[in-house]
Design a protein around this motif. Structure first.
Motif, PDB file in Angstrom:
ATOM      1  N   ALA A   1       0.734  -1.020   0.180  1.00  0.00           N
ATOM      2  CA  ALA A   1      -0.218  -0.008  -0.412  1.00  0.00           C
ATOM      3  C   ALA A   1       0.924   1.373  -0.037  1.00  0.00           C
ATOM      4  N   GLY A   2       0.120   1.966  -0.082  1.00  0.00           N
ATOM      5  CA  GLY A   2       1.161   3.222  -0.523  1.00  0.00           C
ATOM      6  C   GLY A   2       0.909   4.237  -1.897  1.00  0.00           C
ATOM      7  N   ILE A   3       2.087   4.946  -1.846  1.00  0.00           N
ATOM      8  CA  ILE A   3       1.552   5.798  -3.589  1.00  0.00           C
ATOM      9  C   ILE A   3       2.810   6.469  -4.354  1.00  0.00           C
ATOM     10  N   VAL A   4       2.423   6.669  -5.857  1.00  0.00           N
ATOM     11  CA  VAL A   4       3.429   6.848  -6.180  1.00  0.00           C
ATOM     12  C   VAL A   4       3.153   8.576  -7.224  1.00  0.00           C
ATOM     13  N   LEU A   5       4.498   8.966  -6.951  1.00  0.00           N
ATOM     14  CA  LEU A   5       4.146  10.069  -6.993  1.00  0.00           C
ATOM     15  C   LEU A   5       4.637  10.286  -8.432  1.00  0.00           C
ATOM     16  N   SER A   6       4.366  11.304  -9.474  1.00  0.00           N
ATOM     17  CA  SER A   6       5.086  11.674 -10.987  1.00  0.00           C
ATOM     18  C   SER A   6       5.521  13.114 -11.691  1.00  0.00           C
ATOM     19  N   PRO A   7       6.369  13.655 -10.297  1.00  0.00           N
ATOM     20  CA  PRO A   7       7.024  15.091 -11.110  1.00  0.00           C
ATOM     21  C   PRO A   7       6.667  15.407 -12.508  1.00  0.00           C
ATOM     22  N   SER A   8       6.012  16.589 -12.419  1.00  0.00           N
ATOM     23  CA  SER A   8       5.483  17.127 -13.716  1.00  0.00           C
ATOM     24  C   SER A   8       6.922  17.158 -14.560  1.00  0.00           C
ATOM     25  N   ASP A   9       8.164  17.223 -14.402  1.00  0.00           N
ATOM     26  CA  ASP A   9       9.214  17.338 -15.559  1.00  0.00           C
ATOM     27  C   ASP A   9      10.313  15.749 -15.828  1.00  0.00           C
ATOM     28  N   ASN A  10      11.051  16.166 -16.267  1.00  0.00           N
ATOM     29  CA  ASN A  10      11.471  14.603 -16.631  1.00  0.00           C
ATOM     30  C   ASN A  10      12.443  14.348 -16.039  1.00  0.00           C
ATOM     31  N   CYS A  11      11.208  13.914 -14.641  1.00  0.00           N
ATOM     32  CA  CYS A  11      12.256  13.142 -13.875  1.00  0.00           C
ATOM     33  C   CYS A  11      11.074  11.790 -13.338  1.00  0.00           C
ATOM     34  N   GLU A  12      12.141  10.731 -13.290  1.00  0.00           N
ATOM     35  CA  GLU A  12      11.038   9.391 -12.391  1.00  0.00           C
ATOM     36  C   GLU A  12      10.325   9.552 -11.773  1.00  0.00           C
ATOM     37  N   SER A  13       9.146   8.458 -11.067  1.00  0.00           N
ATOM     38  CA  SER A  13       8.595   9.278 -10.501  1.00  0.00           C
ATOM     39  C   SER A  13       9.469   7.880  -9.007  1.00  0.00           C
ATOM     40  N   ILE A  14       8.862   8.809  -7.531  1.00  0.00           N
ATOM     41  CA  ILE A  14       8.477   8.534  -6.466  1.00  0.00           C
ATOM     42  C   ILE A  14       8.224   7.867  -5.893  1.00  0.00           C
ATOM     43  N   SER A  15       9.053   6.543  -5.275  1.00  0.00           N
ATOM     44  CA  SER A  15       7.495   5.739  -5.150  1.00  0.00           C
ATOM     45  C   SER A  15       7.729   4.706  -3.439  1.00  0.00           C
ATOM     46  N   PHE A  16       6.255   5.365  -2.942  1.00  0.00           N
ATOM     47  CA  PHE A  16       6.267   5.065  -1.268  1.00  0.00           C
ATOM     48  C   PHE A  16       5.313   4.306  -1.394  1.00  0.00           C
ATOM     49  N   LEU A  17       6.492   2.331  -1.584  1.00  0.00           N
ATOM     50  CA  LEU A  17       4.771   1.521  -1.683  1.00  0.00           C
ATOM     51  C   LEU A  17       5.445   0.870  -0.011  1.00  0.00           C
ATOM     52  N   PHE A  18       4.781   0.822   0.634  1.00  0.00           N
ATOM     53  CA  PHE A  18       5.295  -0.178   2.025  1.00  0.00           C
ATOM     54  C   PHE A  18       4.535  -1.498   2.402  1.00  0.00           C
ATOM     55  N   ASP A  19       5.214  -2.659   2.674  1.00  0.00           N
ATOM     56  CA  ASP A  19       4.998  -3.331   2.489  1.00  0.00           C
ATOM     57  C   ASP A  19       3.959  -3.676   4.039  1.00  0.00           C
ATOM     58  N   ARG A  20       3.428  -5.100   4.235  1.00  0.00           N
ATOM     59  CA  ARG A  20       2.256  -4.948   6.030  1.00  0.00           C
ATOM     60  C   ARG A  20       3.424  -5.419   6.923  1.00  0.00           C
ATOM     61  N   ASP A  21       5.069  -4.709   6.617  1.00  0.00           N
ATOM     62  CA  ASP A  21       5.708  -4.371   7.928  1.00  0.00           C
ATOM     63  C   ASP A  21       6.214  -2.957   7.836  1.00  0.00           C
ATOM     64  N   GLY A  22       5.699  -2.410   6.717  1.00  0.00           N
ATOM     65  CA  GLY A  22       5.691  -0.592   6.959  1.00  0.00           C
ATOM     66  C   GLY A  22       7.545  -0.992   6.028  1.00  0.00           C
ATOM     67  N   ARG A  23       7.561  -1.925   6.155  1.00  0.00           N
ATOM     68  CA  ARG A  23       9.142  -0.870   4.709  1.00  0.00           C
ATOM     69  C   ARG A  23       9.056  -1.018   3.462  1.00  0.00           C
ATOM     70  N   LEU A  24       9.317   0.242   3.100  1.00  0.00           N
ATOM     71  CA  LEU A  24       9.356   0.299   2.043  1.00  0.00           C
ATOM     72  C   LEU A  24      10.099  -0.359   0.718  1.00  0.00           C
ATOM     73  N   ARG A  25       8.869  -0.354   0.343  1.00  0.00           N
ATOM     74  CA  ARG A  25       9.637  -1.535  -1.387  1.00  0.00           C
ATOM     75  C   ARG A  25       9.403  -0.402  -2.289  1.00  0.00           C
ATOM     76  N   ASN A  26      10.182  -1.975  -2.684  1.00  0.00           N
ATOM     77  CA  ASN A  26      10.781  -1.160  -4.521  1.00  0.00           C
ATOM     78  C   ASN A  26       9.212  -1.370  -5.668  1.00  0.00           C
ATOM     79  N   ILE A  27       8.947  -0.457  -6.320  1.00  0.00           N
ATOM     80  CA  ILE A  27       8.226  -0.871  -6.892  1.00  0.00           C
ATOM     81  C   ILE A  27       8.258  -1.631  -7.360  1.00  0.00           C
ATOM     82  N   LEU A  28       9.064  -2.333  -8.588  1.00  0.00           N
ATOM     83  CA  LEU A  28       9.246  -4.047  -8.944  1.00  0.00           C
ATOM     84  C   LEU A  28       8.384  -4.622  -8.159  1.00  0.00           C
ATOM     85  N   ASP A  29       8.677  -4.619  -7.044  1.00  0.00           N
ATOM     86  CA  ASP A  29       8.319  -5.996  -6.342  1.00  0.00           C
ATOM     87  C   ASP A  29       6.535  -5.811  -6.713  1.00  0.00           C
TER      88      ASP A  29
END
Length: 190
Positions: A48-76
């Motif tokens: 669960a979380g959110i993915v932010l996509s800045p409006s210019d030439n920047c990659e998305s910023i992923s804030f995805l958390f697993d059930r233990d509250g650890r940030l996880r890579n969006i590829l997971d």
């Protein structure tokens, strides 16, 4: 290749996740950034979380958390990877090389805010060194240097002729062309 910010951490309190997602959505809205909320449901019960996509030439910023509250890579999320201790899955990144300098600064500021309020153990490594030093000039210099190298590589690739069929020979040909360009540049500078 390019200036990238790496980050990892764990929520201080799992119960703060809904509030964090709402706050990040509000921040994204005020910055005119697009965002996508990721909810736990029947298809995705782990993240669960959110993915932010800045409006210019920047990659998305992923804030995805697993059930233990650890940030996880969006590829997971994409790969359905939910092992109990996948160390590489805790590393996240956002490349800002082609974004405006201000976007990089905003992202660093956002990470500082999150560390103070939600992720006290947040670890950030900023190739532009703004996180570590606050020095924007270092970021500018690194971006200019890398942009020059990216251009050089593009120029070298555009000059490669008689492309070899196997990848190793192709890489050797590109390296040879790049070296010839570098040597020619040094001769011209003399």
């Amino acid at each position: 290749m390019g200036v990238t910010i790496y980050y990892q951490g764990q929520l201080d309190r799992l119960e703060d996740l809904p509030g964090l997602v709402e706050e990040l959505a509000d921040i994204a809205g005020s910055m005119a950034w697009e965002f996508t909320r990721i909810e736990r449901d029947e298809k995705n019960s782990e993240f669960a979380g959110i993915v932010l996509s800045p409006s210019d030439n920047c990659e998305s910023i992923s804030f995805l958390f697993d059930r233990d509250g650890r940030l996880r890579n969006i590829l997971d999320l994409v790969n359905g990877q939910i092992e109990s201790d996948p160390q590489l899955s805790y590393y996240n990144f956002v490349k800002t090389q082609f974004a405006e300098i201000e976007t990089h600064l905003w992202i660093v500021g956002l990470f500082r805010y999150l560390k103070k309020n939600y992720l006290s153990n947040l670890k950030v490594t900023d190739e532009g060194e703004v996180w570590e030093t606050g020095n924007v000039e270092t970021l500018r210099n690194k971006r200019e240097f890398l942009n020059g190298k990216i251009k050089q590589l593009g120029d070298a690739l555009s000059q490669v002729t008689d492309l070899p069929e196997n990848i190793e020979d192709l890489m050797d040909k590109i390296e040879e062309t790049f070296r010839e360009m570098e040597e020619g540049k040094r001769t011209d500078d003399s």
